[in-house]
Design a protein around this motif. Structure first.
Motif, PDB file in Angstrom:
ATOM      1  N   PRO A  74      -7.189 -32.482 -44.914  1.00 32.90           N
ATOM      2  CA  PRO A  74      -7.891 -31.818 -43.818  1.00 32.90           C
ATOM      3  C   PRO A  74      -6.947 -30.961 -42.983  1.00 32.90           C
ATOM      4  O   PRO A  74      -5.729 -31.106 -43.046  1.00 32.90           O
ATOM      5  N   PHE A  75      -7.537 -30.059 -42.218  1.00 34.24           N
ATOM      6  CA  PHE A  75      -6.793 -29.234 -41.262  1.00 34.24           C
ATOM      7  C   PHE A  75      -6.744 -30.035 -39.967  1.00 34.24           C
ATOM      8  O   PHE A  75      -7.753 -30.240 -39.306  1.00 34.24           O
ATOM      9  N   VAL A  76      -5.556 -30.507 -39.597  1.00 35.67           N
ATOM     10  CA  VAL A  76      -5.428 -31.455 -38.490  1.00 35.67           C
ATOM     11  C   VAL A  76      -5.006 -30.749 -37.203  1.00 35.67           C
ATOM     12  O   VAL A  76      -3.995 -30.044 -37.161  1.00 35.67           O
ATOM     13  N   VAL A  77      -5.793 -30.949 -36.169  1.00 35.85           N
ATOM     14  CA  VAL A  77      -5.481 -30.471 -34.825  1.00 35.85           C
ATOM     15  C   VAL A  77      -5.179 -31.700 -33.979  1.00 35.85           C
ATOM     16  O   VAL A  77      -6.054 -32.554 -33.784  1.00 35.85           O
ATOM     17  N   GLY A  78      -3.960 -31.805 -33.495  1.00 39.66           N
ATOM     18  CA  GLY A  78      -3.557 -32.987 -32.752  1.00 39.66           C
ATOM     19  C   GLY A  78      -3.397 -32.726 -31.264  1.00 39.66           C
ATOM     20  O   GLY A  78      -3.055 -31.615 -30.853  1.00 39.66           O
ATOM     21  N   VAL A  79      -3.659 -33.744 -30.473  1.00 38.21           N
ATOM     22  CA  VAL A  79      -3.371 -33.713 -29.035  1.00 38.21           C
ATOM     23  C   VAL A  79      -2.378 -34.826 -28.782  1.00 38.21           C
ATOM     24  O   VAL A  79      -2.689 -36.004 -28.985  1.00 38.21           O
ATOM     25  N   LEU A  80      -1.180 -34.449 -28.368  1.00 37.06           N
ATOM     26  CA  LEU A  80      -0.122 -35.424 -28.119  1.00 37.06           C
ATOM     27  C   LEU A  80      -0.068 -35.737 -26.632  1.00 37.06           C
ATOM     28  O   LEU A  80       0.182 -34.859 -25.805  1.00 37.06           O
ATOM     29  N   GLY A  81      -0.311 -37.001 -26.281  1.00 33.93           N
ATOM     30  CA  GLY A  81      -0.301 -37.404 -24.880  1.00 33.93           C
ATOM     31  C   GLY A  81      -1.693 -37.449 -24.291  1.00 33.93           C
ATOM     32  O   GLY A  81      -2.693 -37.556 -25.016  1.00 33.93           O
ATOM     33  N   LYS A  82      -1.783 -37.367 -22.985  1.00 35.53           N
ATOM     34  CA  LYS A  82      -3.065 -37.471 -22.289  1.00 35.53           C
ATOM     35  C   LYS A  82      -3.955 -36.280 -22.640  1.00 35.53           C
ATOM     36  O   LYS A  82      -3.581 -35.129 -22.468  1.00 35.53           O
ATOM     37  N   ASP A  83      -5.156 -36.579 -23.134  1.00 37.17           N
ATOM     38  CA  ASP A  83      -6.068 -35.542 -23.617  1.00 37.17           C
ATOM     39  C   ASP A  83      -6.848 -34.919 -22.462  1.00 37.17           C
ATOM     40  O   ASP A  83      -7.662 -35.592 -21.825  1.00 37.17           O
ATOM     41  N   VAL A 122       0.486 -30.024 -26.997  1.00 32.48           N
ATOM     42  CA  VAL A 122       1.354 -30.958 -26.292  1.00 32.48           C
ATOM     43  C   VAL A 122       0.889 -31.031 -24.842  1.00 32.48           C
ATOM     44  O   VAL A 122       0.988 -30.050 -24.090  1.00 32.48           O
ATOM     45  N   SER A 123       0.352 -32.168 -24.455  1.00 25.75           N
ATOM     46  CA  SER A 123      -0.196 -32.336 -23.111  1.00 25.75           C
ATOM     47  C   SER A 123       0.888 -32.245 -22.043  1.00 25.75           C
ATOM     48  O   SER A 123       2.063 -32.548 -22.297  1.00 25.75           O
ATOM     49  N   SER A 124       0.482 -31.853 -20.854  1.00 28.45           N
ATOM     50  CA  SER A 124       1.419 -31.790 -19.726  1.00 28.45           C
ATOM     51  C   SER A 124       2.020 -33.152 -19.403  1.00 28.45           C
ATOM     52  O   SER A 124       3.089 -33.236 -18.801  1.00 28.45           O
ATOM     53  N   SER A 125       1.343 -34.217 -19.835  1.00 29.13           N
ATOM     54  CA  SER A 125       1.869 -35.564 -19.604  1.00 29.13           C
ATOM     55  C   SER A 125       3.172 -35.803 -20.358  1.00 29.13           C
ATOM     56  O   SER A 125       3.910 -36.743 -20.052  1.00 29.13           O
ATOM     57  N   GLU A 126       3.470 -34.940 -21.339  1.00 22.37           N
ATOM     58  CA  GLU A 126       4.655 -35.110 -22.182  1.00 22.37           C
ATOM     59  C   GLU A 126       5.807 -34.196 -21.781  1.00 22.37           C
ATOM     60  O   GLU A 126       6.770 -34.040 -22.536  1.00 22.37           O
ATOM     61  N   ALA A 127       5.726 -33.599 -20.598  1.00 27.80           N
ATOM     62  CA  ALA A 127       6.737 -32.619 -20.183  1.00 27.80           C
ATOM     63  C   ALA A 127       8.154 -33.193 -20.187  1.00 27.80           C
ATOM     64  O   ALA A 127       9.104 -32.517 -20.602  1.00 27.80           O
ATOM     65  N   LYS A 128       8.300 -34.449 -19.773  1.00 27.26           N
ATOM     66  CA  LYS A 128       9.641 -35.033 -19.671  1.00 27.26           C
ATOM     67  C   LYS A 128      10.293 -35.258 -21.025  1.00 27.26           C
ATOM     68  O   LYS A 128      11.510 -35.286 -21.141  1.00 27.26           O
ATOM     69  N   PRO A 131      11.914 -31.870 -24.952  1.00 28.34           N
ATOM     70  CA  PRO A 131      13.028 -31.603 -25.871  1.00 28.34           C
ATOM     71  C   PRO A 131      12.992 -32.499 -27.109  1.00 28.34           C
ATOM     72  O   PRO A 131      13.247 -32.036 -28.228  1.00 28.34           O
ATOM     73  N   GLU A 132      12.649 -33.766 -26.933  1.00 25.01           N
ATOM     74  CA  GLU A 132      12.561 -34.683 -28.069  1.00 25.01           C
ATOM     75  C   GLU A 132      11.454 -34.247 -29.029  1.00 25.01           C
ATOM     76  O   GLU A 132      11.641 -34.234 -30.257  1.00 25.01           O
ATOM     77  N   ILE A 133      10.297 -33.874 -28.461  1.00 20.54           N
ATOM     78  CA  ILE A 133       9.146 -33.484 -29.285  1.00 20.54           C
ATOM     79  C   ILE A 133       9.468 -32.240 -30.099  1.00 20.54           C
ATOM     80  O   ILE A 133       9.283 -32.203 -31.323  1.00 20.54           O
ATOM     81  N   ASP A 150       7.319 -22.907 -18.915  1.00 24.28           N
ATOM     82  CA  ASP A 150       8.497 -22.565 -19.725  1.00 24.28           C
ATOM     83  C   ASP A 150       8.437 -23.168 -21.122  1.00 24.28           C
ATOM     84  O   ASP A 150       9.473 -23.326 -21.768  1.00 24.28           O
ATOM     85  N   PHE A 151       7.242 -23.483 -21.593  1.00 25.87           N
ATOM     86  CA  PHE A 151       7.102 -24.076 -22.925  1.00 25.87           C
ATOM     87  C   PHE A 151       7.649 -23.148 -24.003  1.00 25.87           C
ATOM     88  O   PHE A 151       8.390 -23.581 -24.893  1.00 25.87           O
TER      89      PHE A 151
END
Length: 203
Positions: A74-83, A122-128, A131-133, A150-151
């Motif tokens: 499938p074509f996967v669309v992911g949301v990482l962190g708070k949706d 990449v949700s704003s909840s993952e801002a910190k 760099p790892e992501i 600054d993404f």
């Protein structure tokens, strides 16, 4: 009355396609913002993410990923962190196909899972841990999208920036190219393009 053939130059076709691309995104936003069938519009926050979900769907039409292996899934669309989308993302992709593949929406917390996505928000909840992501995904052909400030300058591919109640795009071409992802020039024409750390306006 005789009919005369009209020849359109390649440059003219390019301009026309750019206008069509711009109209596509404009219509997606205005259709959602105006509501449907005279019903009251949803709350403002819901409207914002319906519009952004429509952008994610349209990105799939103007982006080319490296050739999939035979029998690709499938074509996967992911949301990482708070949706922030709620049901809007499922509705934007529901009942559609992307290059003949059925889309799936994943809500994920682990970066390892993100490598299996074609598009990753990449949700704003993952801002910190940005760099790892981005470091983990550097060798993966995943189109990364976010609202984080600054993404694009940080190595993300597309930033959705809200300005005067409109969604603007910032695209890091180098980040996409390094991942083997090709973004259509028609989409780039609508964006502020970031190359490395330098930023140039397209219009």
């Amino acid at each position: 009355m005789s009919k005369r053939a009209v020849t359109v130059s390649p440059r003219g076709r390019g301009r026309a396609l750019t206008k069509v691309c711009g109209l596509l995104f404009a219509l997606a936003a205005s259709w959602i913002l105006s509501g449907q069938g005279g019903n009251p519009a949803p709350p403002a926050a819901s409207l914002e993410y319906q519009v952004k979900a429509a952008f994610l769907y349209n990105f799939a039409k103007f982006v080319e990923w490296p050739a999939d292996k035979p029998g690709g899934g499938p074509f996967v669309v992911g949301v990482l962190g708070k949706d922030p989308f709620g049901a809007a993302l499922d509705q934007a992709f529901g009942g559609k196909t992307i290059n003949g593949r059925a889309p799936q929406i994943w809500r994920i917390t682990g970066v390892a899972e993100a490598r299996q996505c074609q598009i990753l928000f990449v949700s704003s909840s993952e801002a910190k841990r940005l760099p790892e992501i981005l470091g983990t995904l550097r060798s993966a052909s995943v189109l990364t999208v976010s609202e984080i400030e600054d993404f694009a300058e940080s190595g993300g591919m597309i930033r959705l920036r809200t300005e005067e109640n409109k969604v603007r795009l910032e695209i890091n071409v180098d980040a996409a190219t390094q991942a083997g992802i090709r973004i259509s020039s028609k989409l780039l024409a609508l964006a502020r393009v970031v190359r490395g750390e330098a930023r140039t306006a397209k219009h």
